[in-house]
Design a protein around this motif. Structure first.
Motif, PDB file in Angstrom:
ATOM      1  N   ALA A 248      -9.119  -1.524  -1.585  1.00 24.79           N
ATOM      2  CA  ALA A 248      -8.149  -0.818  -0.745  1.00 24.79           C
ATOM      3  C   ALA A 248      -6.836  -0.686  -1.500  1.00 24.79           C
ATOM      4  O   ALA A 248      -6.544  -1.456  -2.429  1.00 24.79           O
ATOM      5  CB  ALA A 248      -7.925  -1.583   0.560  1.00 24.79           C
ATOM      6  N   ALA A 249      -6.040   0.306  -1.103  1.00 29.03           N
ATOM      7  CA  ALA A 249      -4.715   0.471  -1.688  1.00 29.03           C
ATOM      8  C   ALA A 249      -3.927  -0.825  -1.527  1.00 29.03           C
ATOM      9  O   ALA A 249      -3.827  -1.369  -0.431  1.00 29.03           O
ATOM     10  CB  ALA A 249      -3.986   1.622  -1.006  1.00 29.03           C
ATOM     11  N   GLY A 250      -3.375  -1.332  -2.601  1.00 30.28           N
ATOM     12  CA  GLY A 250      -2.655  -2.598  -2.597  1.00 30.28           C
ATOM     13  C   GLY A 250      -3.416  -3.715  -3.277  1.00 30.28           C
ATOM     14  O   GLY A 250      -2.837  -4.733  -3.661  1.00 30.28           O
ATOM     15  N   ASP A 251      -4.729  -3.545  -3.446  1.00 32.96           N
ATOM     16  CA  ASP A 251      -5.544  -4.563  -4.125  1.00 32.96           C
ATOM     17  C   ASP A 251      -5.327  -4.503  -5.633  1.00 32.96           C
ATOM     18  O   ASP A 251      -5.054  -3.440  -6.204  1.00 32.96           O
ATOM     19  CB  ASP A 251      -7.031  -4.352  -3.841  1.00 32.96           C
ATOM     20  N   VAL A 252      -5.489  -5.669  -6.274  1.00 30.12           N
ATOM     21  CA  VAL A 252      -5.405  -5.780  -7.732  1.00 30.12           C
ATOM     22  C   VAL A 252      -6.490  -6.752  -8.177  1.00 30.12           C
ATOM     23  O   VAL A 252      -6.713  -7.777  -7.527  1.00 30.12           O
ATOM     24  CB  VAL A 252      -4.034  -6.309  -8.198  1.00 30.12           C
TER      25      VAL A 252
ATOM     26  N   PRO B 226       0.810  -1.225   0.000  1.00 28.44           N
ATOM     27  CA  PRO B 226       0.000   0.000   0.000  1.00 28.44           C
ATOM     28  C   PRO B 226       0.841   1.273   0.000  1.00 28.44           C
ATOM     29  O   PRO B 226       0.443   2.281  -0.605  1.00 28.44           O
ATOM     30  CB  PRO B 226      -0.819  -0.126   1.288  1.00 28.44           C
ATOM     31  N   ALA B 227       2.017   1.231   0.649  1.00 21.85           N
ATOM     32  CA  ALA B 227       2.876   2.419   0.684  1.00 21.85           C
ATOM     33  C   ALA B 227       3.337   2.806  -0.720  1.00 21.85           C
ATOM     34  O   ALA B 227       3.411   3.999  -1.053  1.00 21.85           O
ATOM     35  CB  ALA B 227       4.081   2.173   1.592  1.00 21.85           C
ATOM     36  N   ASP B 228       3.632   1.811  -1.561  1.00 21.49           N
ATOM     37  CA  ASP B 228       4.050   2.091  -2.935  1.00 21.49           C
ATOM     38  C   ASP B 228       2.893   2.675  -3.743  1.00 21.49           C
ATOM     39  O   ASP B 228       3.079   3.586  -4.552  1.00 21.49           O
ATOM     40  CB  ASP B 228       4.563   0.820  -3.602  1.00 21.49           C
ATOM     41  N   VAL B 229       1.705   2.127  -3.528  1.00 25.37           N
ATOM     42  CA  VAL B 229       0.519   2.624  -4.230  1.00 25.37           C
ATOM     43  C   VAL B 229       0.239   4.075  -3.850  1.00 25.37           C
ATOM     44  O   VAL B 229       0.009   4.935  -4.707  1.00 25.37           O
ATOM     45  CB  VAL B 229      -0.698   1.741  -3.914  1.00 25.37           C
TER      46      VAL B 229
END
Length: 269
Positions: free
Chosen positions: A217-221, A49-52
């Motif tokens: 959520a941030a990190g989901d694909v 999530p931090a990268d996103v």
């Protein structure tokens, strides 16, 4: 009330996009069976999530379309397009994000060989209140745009930040890939490179299927096949929805040459 391009989606035609259970994430055979059955793989937390969120901040800072919290700002349209297509899309930050090890290694593992990332990658932001015909992504399946390559290309839809249902994330027409596959194979469904319709409720009735939704959520694909019908909901939140679409395939399979240039202003938004 949920809408897409202004059309109201009723509860009887809505369902839940099921995330892959944690116990199945490392079982490639089970994932392949799930993809064949459902037409998609909802992978929670595949990315850091931090990268996103770091890329989200970069996009908003460079384009100016929203503040750090995703609250929309007024921008000069011409300047926005200059920055988007001249700096962000061909830039190293976007390229590195789409080819990051967490994505590329997953595809190599899942497909079982060396992969190829299509150069044309699309990044979209949708501001709150954009809900007329043509604002949300209309119902379509990706093969109609990729006929000069393999039909085994797998798309990844990545929400760039948290995307609850109200923010207008992607929605999938349940089981639609089975009908599309059969009609494509029979030669009875050779659609042009265009959307099917903006009227999601009518399409759901035609297919006797539900539109599947989720809070992302941030990190989901979400990975989906080239035959799976999908669309986007309207953004009825108070923040900008930001997402990107990218496509991987085996490098040994036929590649659609038309997708080997950066997304450009002439292609539209």
């Amino acid at each position: 009330m949920l809408t897409s391009n202004g059309y109201v989606l009723t509860a009887d035609r809505l369902g839940v996009l099921e995330a892959v259970p944690a116990r199945e994430l490392s079982d490639r055979d089970v994932l392949r069976e799930r993809l064949a059955r459902d037409g998609y793989l909802f992978l929670r937390g595949l990315l850091d999530p931090a990268d996103v969120l770091a890329f989200r901040r970069y996009y908003f800072e460079r384009t100016g379309v929203a503040d750090a919290h995703g609250v929309p700002r007024e921008v000069d349209r011409a300047e926005f397009r200059r920055v988007l297509f001249g700096e962000v899309v061909p830039g190293s930050q976007y390229g590195a994000f789409c080819a990051q090890p967490a994505l590329r290694s997953w595809y190599e593992w899942f497909l079982g060989g060396e992969t190829f990332l299509h150069r044309r990658k699309i990044i979209r932001h949708i501001a709150p209140g954009e809900n007329g015909i043509g604002t949300a992504t209309q119902a379509h399946y990706d093969l109609v745009y990729l006929r000069e390559g393999t039909d085994r290309v797998l798309s990844a839809w990545i929400p760039l930040g948290d995307c609850p249902v109200a923010r207008g994330g992607l929605t999938y027409l349940e089981g639609s890939h089975h009908r599309v596959l059969a009609e494509e194979a029979a030669g009875t469904l050779k659609r042009p490179a265009a959307s099917i319709t903006a009227d999601l409720p009518s399409l759901a009735d035609e297919y006797e299927a539900r539109w599947l939704i989720a809070d992302y959520a941030a990190g989901d694909v979400v990975i989906h096949t080239a035959h799976t019908i999908h669309a986007a909901l309207d953004n009825v939140s108070d923040q900008v929805r930001l997402s990107t679409d990218i496509r991987y395939q085996l490098s040994t399979a036929p590649i659609d040459h038309r997708w080997q240039a950066d997304w450009h202003d002439r292609d539209g938004l």
